[in-house]
Scaffold this motif. Sequence first.
Motif, PDB file in Angstrom:
ATOM      1  N   THR A 249       0.843  -1.189   0.000  1.00 50.38           N
ATOM      2  CA  THR A 249       0.000   0.000   0.000  1.00 50.38           C
ATOM      3  C   THR A 249       0.881   1.243   0.000  1.00 50.38           C
ATOM      4  OG1 THR A 249      -1.769  -1.129   1.213  1.00 50.38           O
ATOM      5  CG2 THR A 249      -1.800   1.264   1.236  1.00 50.38           C
ATOM      6  N   VAL A 250       0.520   2.203  -0.860  1.00 53.00           N
ATOM      7  CA  VAL A 250       1.280   3.447  -0.982  1.00 53.00           C
ATOM      8  C   VAL A 250       0.418   4.598  -0.455  1.00 53.00           C
ATOM      9  CG1 VAL A 250       2.566   4.956  -2.532  1.00 53.00           C
ATOM     10  CG2 VAL A 250       2.383   2.497  -3.049  1.00 53.00           C
ATOM     11  N   PHE A 251       0.938   5.297   0.557  1.00 49.52           N
ATOM     12  CA  PHE A 251       0.228   6.417   1.166  1.00 49.52           C
ATOM     13  C   PHE A 251       0.853   7.748   0.754  1.00 49.52           C
ATOM     14  CE2 PHE A 251      -0.706   3.040   4.211  1.00 49.52           C
ATOM     15  CZ  PHE A 251      -2.026   3.277   4.555  1.00 49.52           C
ATOM     16  N   ASP A 252       0.003   8.760   0.618  1.00 50.67           N
ATOM     17  CA  ASP A 252       0.444  10.146   0.571  1.00 50.67           C
ATOM     18  C   ASP A 252       0.434  10.634   2.016  1.00 50.67           C
ATOM     19  OD1 ASP A 252       0.698  12.899   0.462  1.00 50.67           O
ATOM     20  OD2 ASP A 252      -0.716  13.168  -1.176  1.00 50.67           O
ATOM     21  N   THR A 253       1.621  10.868   2.589  1.00 54.44           N
ATOM     22  CA  THR A 253       1.681  11.206   4.011  1.00 54.44           C
ATOM     23  C   THR A 253       1.253  12.638   4.295  1.00 54.44           C
ATOM     24  OG1 THR A 253       4.030  11.811   3.875  1.00 54.44           O
ATOM     25  CG2 THR A 253       3.501   9.523   4.458  1.00 54.44           C
ATOM     26  N   ASN A 254       1.108  13.466   3.252  1.00 52.01           N
ATOM     27  CA  ASN A 254       0.596  14.819   3.466  1.00 52.01           C
ATOM     28  C   ASN A 254      -0.889  14.792   3.835  1.00 52.01           C
ATOM     29  OD1 ASN A 254       3.000  16.226   2.933  1.00 52.01           O
ATOM     30  ND2 ASN A 254       2.665  16.050   0.735  1.00 52.01           N
ATOM     31  N   SER A 255      -1.598  13.806   3.279  1.00 51.67           N
ATOM     32  CA  SER A 255      -3.039  13.725   3.502  1.00 51.67           C
ATOM     33  C   SER A 255      -3.484  12.466   4.234  1.00 51.67           C
ATOM     34  CB  SER A 255      -3.772  13.789   2.154  1.00 51.67           C
ATOM     35  OG  SER A 255      -3.421  12.673   1.350  1.00 51.67           O
ATOM     36  N   GLY A 256      -2.636  11.428   4.193  1.00 53.80           N
ATOM     37  CA  GLY A 256      -3.027  10.135   4.749  1.00 53.80           C
ATOM     38  C   GLY A 256      -3.825   9.300   3.773  1.00 53.80           C
ATOM     39  N   ASP A 257      -4.021   9.819   2.556  1.00 53.37           N
ATOM     40  CA  ASP A 257      -4.786   9.090   1.547  1.00 53.37           C
ATOM     41  C   ASP A 257      -3.949   7.976   0.910  1.00 53.37           C
ATOM     42  OD1 ASP A 257      -6.911  10.797   1.953  1.00 53.37           O
ATOM     43  OD2 ASP A 257      -6.380  12.123   0.279  1.00 53.37           O
ATOM     44  N   ILE A 258      -4.640   6.927   0.479  1.00 57.64           N
ATOM     45  CA  ILE A 258      -3.976   5.838  -0.237  1.00 57.64           C
ATOM     46  C   ILE A 258      -3.860   6.218  -1.707  1.00 57.64           C
ATOM     47  CG2 ILE A 258      -4.205   3.448  -1.014  1.00 57.64           C
ATOM     48  CD1 ILE A 258      -5.505   2.830   1.686  1.00 57.64           C
ATOM     49  N   VAL A 259      -2.648   6.158  -2.228  1.00 55.82           N
ATOM     50  CA  VAL A 259      -2.399   6.458  -3.631  1.00 55.82           C
ATOM     51  C   VAL A 259      -2.686   5.237  -4.493  1.00 55.82           C
ATOM     52  CG1 VAL A 259      -0.674   7.232  -5.316  1.00 55.82           C
ATOM     53  CG2 VAL A 259      -0.611   8.108  -2.966  1.00 55.82           C
ATOM     54  N   LYS A 260      -2.227   4.067  -4.008  1.00 54.29           N
ATOM     55  CA  LYS A 260      -2.412   2.835  -4.769  1.00 54.29           C
ATOM     56  C   LYS A 260      -2.072   1.643  -3.880  1.00 54.29           C
ATOM     57  CE  LYS A 260      -1.338   0.881  -9.339  1.00 54.29           C
ATOM     58  NZ  LYS A 260      -0.572   1.083 -10.605  1.00 54.29           N
ATOM     59  N   THR A 261      -2.696   0.511  -4.175  1.00 50.93           N
ATOM     60  CA  THR A 261      -2.339  -0.760  -3.542  1.00 50.93           C
ATOM     61  C   THR A 261      -2.011  -1.760  -4.642  1.00 50.93           C
ATOM     62  OG1 THR A 261      -3.728  -0.353  -1.597  1.00 50.93           O
ATOM     63  CG2 THR A 261      -3.111  -2.636  -2.049  1.00 50.93           C
ATOM     64  N   LEU A 262      -0.825  -2.365  -4.533  1.00 51.30           N
ATOM     65  CA  LEU A 262      -0.368  -3.290  -5.567  1.00 51.30           C
ATOM     66  C   LEU A 262      -0.242  -4.695  -5.004  1.00 51.30           C
ATOM     67  CD1 LEU A 262       1.483  -0.472  -5.833  1.00 51.30           C
ATOM     68  CD2 LEU A 262       2.402  -1.699  -7.777  1.00 51.30           C
ATOM     69  N   PRO A 263      -0.698  -5.728  -5.711  1.00 47.55           N
ATOM     70  CA  PRO A 263      -0.408  -7.102  -5.312  1.00 47.55           C
ATOM     71  C   PRO A 263       1.042  -7.422  -5.655  1.00 47.55           C
ATOM     72  CG  PRO A 263      -1.672  -7.082  -7.359  1.00 47.55           C
ATOM     73  CD  PRO A 263      -1.576  -5.654  -6.898  1.00 47.55           C
ATOM     74  N   THR A 264       1.809  -7.901  -4.691  1.00 52.54           N
ATOM     75  CA  THR A 264       3.221  -8.212  -4.938  1.00 52.54           C
ATOM     76  C   THR A 264       3.504  -9.700  -4.854  1.00 52.54           C
ATOM     77  OG1 THR A 264       3.769  -7.835  -2.599  1.00 52.54           O
ATOM     78  CG2 THR A 264       4.002  -5.964  -4.114  1.00 52.54           C
ATOM     79  N   GLY A 265       2.983 -10.371  -3.837  1.00 54.40           N
ATOM     80  CA  GLY A 265       3.221 -11.796  -3.695  1.00 54.40           C
ATOM     81  C   GLY A 265       2.846 -12.274  -2.310  1.00 54.40           C
ATOM     82  N   GLU A 266       2.637 -13.560  -2.176  1.00 56.58           N
ATOM     83  CA  GLU A 266       2.188 -14.123  -0.905  1.00 56.58           C
ATOM     84  C   GLU A 266       3.202 -13.870   0.199  1.00 56.58           C
ATOM     85  OE1 GLU A 266       0.374 -18.354   0.776  1.00 56.58           O
ATOM     86  OE2 GLU A 266       1.441 -18.289  -1.144  1.00 56.58           O
TER      87      GLU A 266
END
Length: 351
Positions: A249-266
């Motif tokens: 999960t990628v957050f924008d720490t200025n707002s706390g919003d999630i920019v994107k969530t990527l599946p990477t692996g188990e």
Amino acid sequence: MPLSFRMARPPALALTFTACLLMGAAIVQADPAIDKTSKIGTGLYESVVDTTADLVYVAAAGRRGDTQAFIYGLDPKTLEIKKTIDVSAAAAYGLGINQKTQTLFTTNTRANSVSVIDLKDGKVINTIANDGRAHGREIIVDEDANLAYVSMVGGDGATGKIWVVDGAKGTLVEVIDDVGLGVTGLALDKAKNRIYATDMTTRQVAVVDLAEKKVVERWNSDGESPINAAFDAATNRLFVTNQGSGTLTVFDTNSGDIVKTLPTGEGALGVAFSPKSNLVFVANRRAGTVSVVDAAKLEIVASLATGTHPNTVAVDPRSGTAFVSNKAKSGGRNAPPVDDPAGDTVTSLVP
């Protein structure tokens, strides 16, 4: 009126110039790849890069029941062992380093303590025992302030904490309470004077204000069991691995919003960001791979099989080379060790 003119480029020179540009582009666009893999000790856990001594330190806690444990200093180019620190008195699992003072901090899970080691002579300056039910896990270091922050995982009704350790004295100077129920990974944001702490139990990221010494916000991680974090100060983005869902999960720490969530692996576990290459490395422990993510595009550019159980990642800021510790297969509690050529190894990845 001043005259201006342009000399025609000779065809051969133009061809050579174009070829050089194409070759340069090919080099820049080369995919991340495995460079070397080396068998190192037993029971490998975390690693840190020491650019001052030009070493990669790796904790080798040994197998369950072992009486010996070491921290190995590896040559970053060859992965050969150049230095050995005996930590059998308290086996090290997590590592943090102050390169300016050449001080290493360790979390000792079995002994439920934190040790401070002088790297110049390999001697333990002090060991801080934890008399509570939480045990130390991750360490991040503010080199300028000479402070180490240690995540203390909660459990059995105890809430997670963050220890603040004075690097000069090697002593515990403060405890930040009520950070979460299962505090694990930490990332330092010096500009905002914050720590971002993952809480596996509540699926949250706790935002800790270091001036107020308390949690001021909590963000949903958009995944199961958020376990580790890495921070990009240039873009104010926080990268969080969710072990239970195998995502980043990628957050924008200025707002706390999630920019994107990527599946990477188990079993997404270790995560590290490289400002040099602008890449994020995610160790997917159960999948046996390391995902390499383009931090600008937020796309996976490579998936590399580094070893049996990729565990943690450390990045050399000079070269952008990533070092992955791969744990070995386990035969289970009270079972004999399993022969695993691809386990208890360290793999270097070139960007």
